[in-house]
Design an enzyme around this catalytic site. Structure first.
Site, PDB file in Angstrom:
ATOM      1  N   THR A 181       0.722  -1.077   0.084  1.00  0.00           N
ATOM      2  CA  THR A 181       0.020   0.028   0.129  1.00  0.00           C
ATOM      3  C   THR A 181       0.738   1.231  -0.231  1.00  0.00           C
ATOM      4  OG1 THR A 181      -0.064  -0.118   2.300  1.00  0.00           O
ATOM      5  CG2 THR A 181      -1.890  -1.101   1.255  1.00  0.00           C
ATOM      6  N   GLU A 182       2.157   1.214  -0.064  1.00  0.00           N
ATOM      7  CA  GLU A 182       2.966   2.139  -0.057  1.00  0.00           C
ATOM      8  C   GLU A 182       2.714   3.294  -0.882  1.00  0.00           C
ATOM      9  OE1 GLU A 182       5.538  -1.112   1.323  1.00  0.00           O
ATOM     10  OE2 GLU A 182       4.159  -1.163  -0.132  1.00  0.00           O
TER      11      GLU A 182
END
Length: 258
Positions: free
Chosen positions: A134-135
């Site tokens: 999810t960076e």
């Protein structure tokens, strides 16, 4: 203070357990360091043939620790490089470990937690487990893990999950070829133990070691160079305005408008 990482051995199986259930086993420098030491210990332990990585609590690992994220906002480039290299050391220790590492994923494995599972040789997960890199949603980049992910999934899938930052369940992870088995939570302990015991009893330890070396050293001969590039990118992105905006919004629980 209770250890952040627990280590035990039974029937030639070492169990390494993330032990920050109150923080959803979020990664911070101390946990990363303790994990690295535990894997090195397992490699040197003559009583160990196979390693199982699991976690206490409801999550396998929810990614980076909030206090850790706050600290990153104030790091210099050199400090970010050093910090990235600590995570790189953990990942490469697991990847090149001369023994088989099985991940037992129960609950969320998100961002760095998903990366940690990805590095392992065999991955079991429960149907309720969720995965995701999810960076990008907080202005960051899954730099190091992308070097390993591309060996497990094809480029189309890698781009989809890395660029969207979406989360997905174990069934989808299995379709992506990211994990090996989906097992009900009531059975996962037994199934993982049975699998580990079968390796211990039915396979030569030397053959397991050499076969793993054969795979890791031939599937991506440029891995070390890729990781060096990824580490530099990781540190550079941490100094970007998007990263600072994303982290601030995340910490303040504010919606980010990109």
């Amino acid at each position: 203070m209770e250890s952040l990482v627990l280590y035990s051995v039974q029937d030639r199986i070492a169990t390494i357990t993330l032990n920050r259930p109150d923080k959803r086993n979020a990664l911070n420098p101390q946990l990363i360091s303790d994990l690295t030491e535990a894997f090195i210990q397992s490699a040197e332990d003559d009583l160990v043939k196979v390693i199982v990585l699991k976690a206490n609590g409801d999550a396998f690992s929810a990614g980076a620790d909030l206090e850790y994220l706050q600290q990153l906002q104030h790091n210099s480039f050199e400090e970010n490089v050093a910090d990235t290299n600590r995570l790189k050391k953990l990942f490469t220790t697991i990847y090149y470990l001369p023994k088989i590492v099985i991940a037992q994923v129960e609950g969320h494995a998100i961002a760095g937690g998903c990366g940690l599972a990805t590095i392992c040789d065999i991955i079991f997960a429960t149907p309720e487990s969720n995965f995701g890199y999810t960076e990008v949603k907080i202005g960051f980049v899954p730099a190091l893990v992308s070097c390993f992910l591309m060996q497990k999934v094809n480029e189309t899938v890698a781009k989809e999950i890395l660029l969207t930052g979406k989360t997905f369940d174990a069934a989808q992870a299995l379709k992506y070829n990211l994990i090996n088995f989906v097992t009900n939570s009531a059975d996962i302990d037994q199934k993982v133990t049975e699998f580990a015991l079968s390796l211990c009893r039915e396979s030569s330890g030397n053959s397991l070691m050499v076969t793993k070396q054969l795979i890791t050293q031939t599937i991506n001969p440029t891995l070390e160079r890729s990781l060096e590039t990824a580490a530099q990118i990781n540190a550079l992105v941490r100094d970007s305005n998007d990263f600072k905006k994303g982290i601030a919004s995340f910490l303040n629980k504010e919606k980010i408008n990109w």
